[in-house]
Design a protein around this motif. Sequence first.
Motif, PDB file in Angstrom:
ATOM      1  N   HIS A 104      17.632  31.667 -11.951  1.00  0.00           N
ATOM      2  CA  HIS A 104      16.859  30.889 -12.915  1.00  0.00           C
ATOM      3  C   HIS A 104      17.427  31.046 -14.327  1.00  0.00           C
ATOM      4  O   HIS A 104      18.160  30.194 -14.804  1.00  0.00           O
ATOM      5  N   HIS A 164      16.618  25.613  -5.753  1.00  0.00           N
ATOM      6  CA  HIS A 164      15.943  25.296  -7.015  1.00  0.00           C
ATOM      7  C   HIS A 164      16.887  25.439  -8.218  1.00  0.00           C
ATOM      8  O   HIS A 164      17.905  24.755  -8.290  1.00  0.00           O
ATOM      9  N   SER A 165      16.587  26.354  -9.148  1.00  0.00           N
ATOM     10  CA  SER A 165      17.355  26.419 -10.394  1.00  0.00           C
ATOM     11  C   SER A 165      18.735  27.057 -10.233  1.00  0.00           C
ATOM     12  O   SER A 165      19.436  27.259 -11.233  1.00  0.00           O
ATOM     13  N   GLU A 187       7.978  21.813 -10.093  1.00  0.00           N
ATOM     14  CA  GLU A 187       8.675  21.437 -11.318  1.00  0.00           C
ATOM     15  C   GLU A 187       9.450  20.156 -11.038  1.00  0.00           C
ATOM     16  O   GLU A 187      10.057  20.021  -9.978  1.00  0.00           O
ATOM     17  N   TYR A 221      12.453  17.742 -11.205  1.00  0.00           N
ATOM     18  CA  TYR A 221      13.888  17.624 -11.458  1.00  0.00           C
ATOM     19  C   TYR A 221      14.241  16.151 -11.280  1.00  0.00           C
ATOM     20  O   TYR A 221      13.800  15.527 -10.323  1.00  0.00           O
ATOM     21  N   HIS A 240      10.030  26.356  -7.631  1.00  0.00           N
ATOM     22  CA  HIS A 240       9.771  26.915  -8.953  1.00  0.00           C
ATOM     23  C   HIS A 240       8.942  28.197  -8.805  1.00  0.00           C
ATOM     24  O   HIS A 240       8.049  28.281  -7.969  1.00  0.00           O
ATOM     25  N   GLU A 241       9.236  29.168  -9.661  1.00  0.00           N
ATOM     26  CA  GLU A 241       8.732  30.532  -9.433  1.00  0.00           C
ATOM     27  C   GLU A 241       7.220  30.703  -9.614  1.00  0.00           C
ATOM     28  O   GLU A 241       6.666  31.705  -9.172  1.00  0.00           O
TER      29      GLU A 241
HETATM   30 ZN    ZN Z   1      11.941  26.226 -12.040  1.00  0.00          ZN
END
Ligand code: ZN
Length: 243
Positions: A73, A101-102, A153, A155, A199-200
């Motif tokens: 992240h 994810h990130s 989240e 994107y 997302h965390e």
């Molecule tokens: Zn995130």
Amino acid sequence: MSDIRVTVWNEYQDEQKREEVAKVYPNGLHVAIADFLNREGGIKAKCSVITDPDQGFGEEILDSTDVMVYWAHMLHHIVEDKFAQRLVDRVQRGMGIVFLHSAHRSKAFCRLLGTSGRLSWREAEERCRVWAVNPQHPIAAGVPLQFAIDCEEMYSEPFGIPNPDDTVFISWFQGGNVFRSGVTFHREFGKIFYFQPGHETYPNYFNKDIQRVIINAVKWAVPAVRIPDTECPNDTEPLEKLN
Ligand code: ZN
């Protein structure tokens, strides 16, 4: 067939420092991911984190990893270049890797794909629908044609990646954006899958459909071959008689 050996790598910082993350993943995202992988027969998952020796990318760890699952992240810049390069080298020699994810901005992701991994994003508690646009792909096996996630989240396209080998999933977000949320690549002898949810602060790695995608991706990314090094040997002995 022997078990697929997975290493789930995580920064494991937010979970220890931010209450809203610790509430969702008290033992860390990596442990939640390894837990559901280990419940699936034929997979043996262990974990490594950025505070481990060699930032969790030790040669002995990678020697015993068929597929790495990579969640990152905020600390992409902290990962040393030599370890990012080590991952690139391992994938080129056959190791599978699943970026979550990130991780789209991690050094290893950008180096493997040769692009920036850019996208636009928004944290607004948005509803999301994940569409399996390539339902015949093994990574979509057992996954509904579409499923909803209450909060993720956002994107958005355009996503700074090369054209994928396969786009397996596309996600729609409540605010109107869309995103190629599940894409595959090959780089030399290794397979790569990127998957957007995770997302965390949202409990999405407890979602059965998301778990199924990641399990399928691990199985898909198993190395077909492992190449011992990247040397170019001078193969001087001809196989046929030369004139
Ligand atoms: Zn995130």
